[in-house]
Write an enzyme that holds these catalytic residues in place. Structure first.
Site, PDB file in Angstrom:
ATOM      1  CG  PHE A  74      -0.494   0.358   2.588  1.00  0.00           C
ATOM      2  CD1 PHE A  74       0.440  -0.418   3.212  1.00  0.00           C
ATOM      3  CD2 PHE A  74      -0.486   1.565   3.083  1.00  0.00           C
ATOM      4  CE1 PHE A  74       0.892  -0.214   4.528  1.00  0.00           C
ATOM      5  CE2 PHE A  74      -0.082   2.201   4.155  1.00  0.00           C
ATOM      6  CZ  PHE A  74       0.667   1.124   5.081  1.00  0.00           C
ATOM      7  CE  LYS A  75       4.322   1.060   4.544  1.00  0.00           C
ATOM      8  NZ  LYS A  75       4.200   1.716   5.809  1.00  0.00           N
TER       9      LYS A  75
END
Ligand SMILES: Cc1ncc(COP(=O)(O)O)c(C=O)c1O
Ligand SMILES: N[C@@H](CCOP(=O)(O)O)C(=O)O
Length: 464
Positions: A111-112
């Site tokens: 998700f980064k």
């Protein structure tokens, strides 16, 4: 929009200044002075829009006049074109009222990327405009590092130094960082844990003299732009399930608290979120604090969900600042206490947190069981971090008529050890563009968990 420090003793900054900084000079984190509001009509109007346009509408008030509308739209379009899924963050139904928000379709499979693909472009934009260069220093427990490198490596204005805990990230995670051989990318393997890495990064923002005047920039979620970008997928997913006319809850695998704090901000902006469920691994400080008001450190334990092996959680401070009604002095005093001894939140602040947060800690044996069982029930192979969120959603949701969205924060192929132990001997396969990752050349420097050693190394490399 102005940004103020959670410790109340630093001058307010603009969005541009906040993006180009790290910690505030008083040691606090920057937050917007007030949270912009979205009306029901504005939220309803997000339905059916492409991800980059929702991002524009959600982020616009935070950016203010630091970037003109056309340029911001262009940056966002390019940012989300780098994802391998048209929806960017697709939502999958797992059963009647449980959904999975897949946040791993970016270049590094976690998700980064959602925020770091944007941050790289924002840095490029501001630094080119100013004709400046910068030094990025970041700490990673495994995912931020590669996402930051991937997001910033095309940016000619920066040199990037990423500190990871030696032998405490998965092989895929390590190689995603150390196999990038670009001249402006420097990986430092630290003989310590993530908290050591993060503490050295934060201390470096406090005293930047080792850099001889070069600008130090943060890519961790201490940088407000990281949080801002993560707010967007709370809106896209809730609206897809009927918000603002319907409440939704979220279950969020948590450690540095940036992801779930973005959900908290979405709620403050007007999104009807019923519960924010915080899932942790055996490093359970967030669960103990939210559940029992036990805000005390325990020794960091390596787990099968290594990216969440964190004890000192950066963004919890942003929540505290809000719960303490922006009393920076009270936040600073509480955090000083926390550094020295077991402590508790003020009972009023803690009970405000109870209105929205629930939590669960999940140990390694349970993570493995959840991966196996969830696959049998739903056909989805969860990564070990997402598994904590999945179980927390099942255990903590208070109302069976409200949909719960579990955030799938990483692709299972990044965590082979857990996947094999959960009964999938083949592991999960890496996507085509990474299929030769395990054969690529690696480059990194091994250093002790010692601030002076790290800063001298950086200063030496930068002086060449
Ligand atoms: C895969 C994964 N899941 C969950 C988390 C927790 O997110 P946060 O630190 O924003 O709480 C992280 C990193 O911290 C992560 O890399
Ligand atoms: N889990 C993170 C830890 C750093 O968190 P950040 O959100 O503050 O960058 C990682 O994978 O590195």
């Amino acid at each position: 929009m102005r940004y103020i420090s959670t410790r109340g003793q630093a001058p307010a900054l603009s969005f541009e200044e906040v993006v180009l900084t790290g910690l505030a000079p008083d040691g606090g984190l920057y937050v917007p002075e007030t949270y912009p509001q979205m009306s029901k009509e504005e939220i309803a109007d997000l339905a059916g829009l492409p991800y980059h346009e929702v991002a524009f509408r959600v982020m616009r008030p935070y950016v203010g006049d630091c970037i003109d509308e056309t340029t911001l739209r262009d940056i966002l379009k390019k940012t989300y074109a780098s994802f391998n899924h048209d929806a960017v963050a697709p939502l999958k139904q797992l059963d009647n009222n449980h959904f999975l928000l897949e946040l791993f379709h970016g270049p590094t499979l976690a998700f980064k990327d959602v925020a770091l693909q944007l941050l790289g472009r924002l840095l490029d934009h501001f630094l080119i405009k100013r004709g400046e260069r910068g030094v990025i220093m970041g700490a990673t427990s495994g995912d931020t590092g590669s996402a930051a490198i991937e997001g910033c490596k095309p940016c000619e204005q920066v040199d990037i130094y990423i500190l990871h805990p030696h032998n405490r990230v998965s092989e895929v995670q390590r190689r995603q960082m150390t196999c990038v051989l670009a001249p402006n990318v420097h990986n430092l393997a630290i003989e310590g844990d993530f908290d050591d890495c993060q503490a050295m990064v934060k201390a470096s923002f406090g005293d930047q003299s080792f850099l001889n005047g070069q600008r130090l920039i943060a890519v961790n979620s201490i940088n407000w732009a990281r949080i801002m970008a993560q707010i967007v997928y709370y809106f896209t997913s809730a609206v897809a399930l009927g918000s603002p006319h319907r409440e939704v809850s979220f279950s969020v695998p948590s450690a540095n608290f940036g992801d779930v704090f973005a959900g908290y901000v979405a709620r403050k902006m007007g999104l009807p979120i019923k519960q924010l469920i915080v899932a942790t691994n055996a490093n359970d400080i967030l669960h103990r604090t939210l559940h029992s008001n036990d805000f005390s450190k325990k020794k960091l334990e390596p787990t099968l969900a290594p990216s969440m092996d964190i004890v000192v959680s950066s963004n919890f401070e942003r929540l505290l600042f809000d719960l303490y009604q922006q009393d920076g002095k009270a936040v600073a005093a509480l955090l000083e206490d926390f550094q020295n001894q077991a402590t508790q939140l003020d009972p009023k602040a803690w009970s405000k947190a109870q209105e929205v947060f629930a939590s669960l800690a999940v140990d390694d044996a349970t993570i493995l069981k959840v991966i196996t069982d969830a696959f049998k029930r739903t056909g989805e192979l969860l990564d070990p971090h997402t598994a904590t969120g999945y179980l927390a959603a099942e255990k903590c949701a208070t109302d069976s008529s409200t949909p719960v969205i579990t955030l799938a924060t990483a692709h299972p192929a990044k965590f082979e050890e857990a996947i094999i132990k959960a009964g999938f001997p083949e592991g999960a396969s890496l996507p085509e563009h990474m299929s030769d990752l395990l054969e690529r050349e690696e480059r990194y420097t091994l250093l002790p968990a010692d601030l002076k050693a790290v800063q001298s190394h950086l200063a030496e490399v930068q002086s060449k």
